[in-house]
Design a protein around this motif. Sequence first.
Motif: not given
Length: 118
Positions: A97-98, A101, A104-105
């Motif tokens: 998930y990191s 994230t 995506t950012v």
Amino acid sequence: MELIFLFLITITMVSTLFSWLAFSRLCMSRIEKAIKEENIEWLNWDGIGARALSYANVLVFPSMKPEKRPWIPVEDFRRHSTKRDRALALWLVISIYSFMTFATVWYVLNKFWPELVY
């Protein structure tokens, strides 16, 4: 700032790779074998490799209901898990998930506000 994002993406990607391998080899095979010995039937197909993440989510998020994952024997999987299994599942969940994230950012910033990244 771009180097920071690329560094974070690389670190979390490598962590995801190792945690995925550790969880699938050390935990999943043992738990699946124990469940099979009890003659519990479930869908054991994993065409895209998402079974490891599904199992990890079941162990990390105790509020996840069995109805949400009909292809996994949720209660049996939790019953056969150990502290080590839950720790490796937590490592996998945090890593992936990191990674998603940060990637995506970075993509959104790079696509829509490139002046912030460079």
